[in-house]
Scaffold this motif. Sequence first.
Motif, mmCIF file in Angstrom:
data_model
loop_
_atom_site.group_PDB
_atom_site.id
_atom_site.type_symbol
_atom_site.label_atom_id
_atom_site.label_comp_id
_atom_site.label_asym_id
_atom_site.label_seq_id
_atom_site.Cartn_x
_atom_site.Cartn_y
_atom_site.Cartn_z
ATOM 1 N N UNK A 73 0.530 -1.465 0.050
ATOM 2 C CA UNK A 73 -0.022 0.035 0.334
ATOM 3 C C UNK A 73 0.723 1.473 0.187
ATOM 4 N N UNK A 74 2.141 1.529 0.664
ATOM 5 C CA UNK A 74 2.271 2.337 1.060
ATOM 6 C C UNK A 74 3.703 2.987 -0.615
ATOM 7 N N UNK A 75 3.757 1.902 -0.971
ATOM 8 C CA UNK A 75 4.594 1.522 -2.524
ATOM 9 C C UNK A 75 3.751 2.235 -3.794
ATOM 10 N N UNK A 76 2.536 1.992 -3.359
ATOM 11 C CA UNK A 76 1.352 2.736 -4.176
ATOM 12 C C UNK A 76 1.165 3.367 -4.076
ATOM 13 N N UNK A 77 0.959 4.130 -2.097
ATOM 14 C CA UNK A 77 0.980 5.768 -2.526
ATOM 15 C C UNK A 77 2.493 6.281 -3.168
ATOM 16 N N UNK A 78 3.081 5.911 -2.274
ATOM 17 C CA UNK A 78 4.310 6.716 -3.785
ATOM 18 C C UNK A 78 5.081 6.614 -4.646
ATOM 19 N N UNK A 79 4.091 6.296 -5.450
ATOM 20 C CA UNK A 79 4.166 5.381 -6.767
ATOM 21 C C UNK A 79 2.703 7.020 -7.239
ATOM 22 N N UNK A 80 1.856 7.028 -6.966
ATOM 23 C CA UNK A 80 0.834 7.920 -7.552
ATOM 24 C C UNK A 80 1.441 9.353 -6.722
ATOM 25 N N UNK A 81 1.882 9.777 -5.654
ATOM 26 C CA UNK A 81 2.107 10.426 -5.232
ATOM 27 C C UNK A 81 3.661 11.432 -6.149
ATOM 28 N N UNK A 82 4.004 10.476 -6.506
ATOM 29 C CA UNK A 82 5.583 10.584 -6.856
ATOM 30 C C UNK A 82 5.073 11.535 -8.519
#
Lengths: 191, 191
Positions: free
Chosen positions: B166-175
């Motif tokens: 879930x963190x990786x997904x959040x980081x992808x979208x925020x990037x």
Amino acid sequence: MNDVLDAALDVLARAGYAAMTFDAVAARAGVSKTTVYRRWPTKPDLVRAALLRLVDVFPKARDTGTLRGDLIELARVRLLDDSRERERAIGLMRANLGDLDDQELRALGRLVTERAHQPIVAAVERGVARGELPPGTDPALVLEPIFATLQFRVFVMNEEPDLRSAEQLVDLVLAGARAGAAVRAGAADAR
Amino acid sequence: MNDVLDAALDVLARAGYAAMTFDAVAARAGVSKTTVYRRWPTKPDLVRAALLRLVDVFPKARDTGTLRGDLIELARVRLLDDSRERERAIGLMRANLGDLDDQELRALGRLVTERAHQPIVAAVERGVARGELPPGTDPALVLEPIFATLQFRVFVMNEEPDLRSAEQLVDLVLAGARAGAAVRAGAADAR
């Protein structure tokens, strides 16, 4: 036998899984019930085959030569353009598959989804091979935010997403992925 | 009256919308059918109230002070941690809401989803106000790829998504969003 599977898809979308009967499918296909049973002995067998056929006949997307182009093309033919297959997929999502028992549902959901994702995974892999995204990029982490979001808009929110909003979604995910945010955890160490 | 709505959620998740009856809901809640009818005269009324209650009792996420922290916290309390509300939401997604007529389904789906998204929209807006994302960022374009993807993994793929993914997904979208890829079309011209 594809007529039987098409009939099964129609019955499923209208009646739901619980109310679906071999009688109704046979009547709609204009064949005997025995013909259906002989090939697909159980309801899960028949539903699985019908769903996989739906995936297989989904309109094919052409190879555009760029990852951005391929992702937009896949979104367009699958979710934006009107097609008999798209209407059926929407009908099925709204139909009752909920009372398949958990075990069956789990297996069927994964199988159909993995099959449906294959061409998208291949497009991302071509993009990585061309150097459009960093090595080690996880294709699932690129495709899921795009296609889960479009499905949410079409299936849950009943929107007709336009090409422009699909393009913006693709650009958002690709911007993050180009920055390396979709590289598989541990992929850097593994190399 | 919350006992009646809880009973309605349970009946809905087990029997599906088509098979849901006021008798079953009243029996499960231990009240008379008249009591249910008086407050919610029609099945859509009852289902709408029950779904909105489910959204309202979803565990609240604390304000962590950063957008990344808030999004991960919202994902955690809503979709990753076990809770009675999460189990119910999964049950309902798998239950048959498909035979609500199109008009009702459309209105109900939008209403429940908009209500459920409110705290996430607020978190994104706080992040934009703090300068974590560019002005003009569309909150829907940040939240949809994250939460539609997590719902897809939990509801469709029957995965138990872990906090790390879930963190990786959040980081992808925020990037992508930090790069300006989630700025509302036309927002730059409007300023």
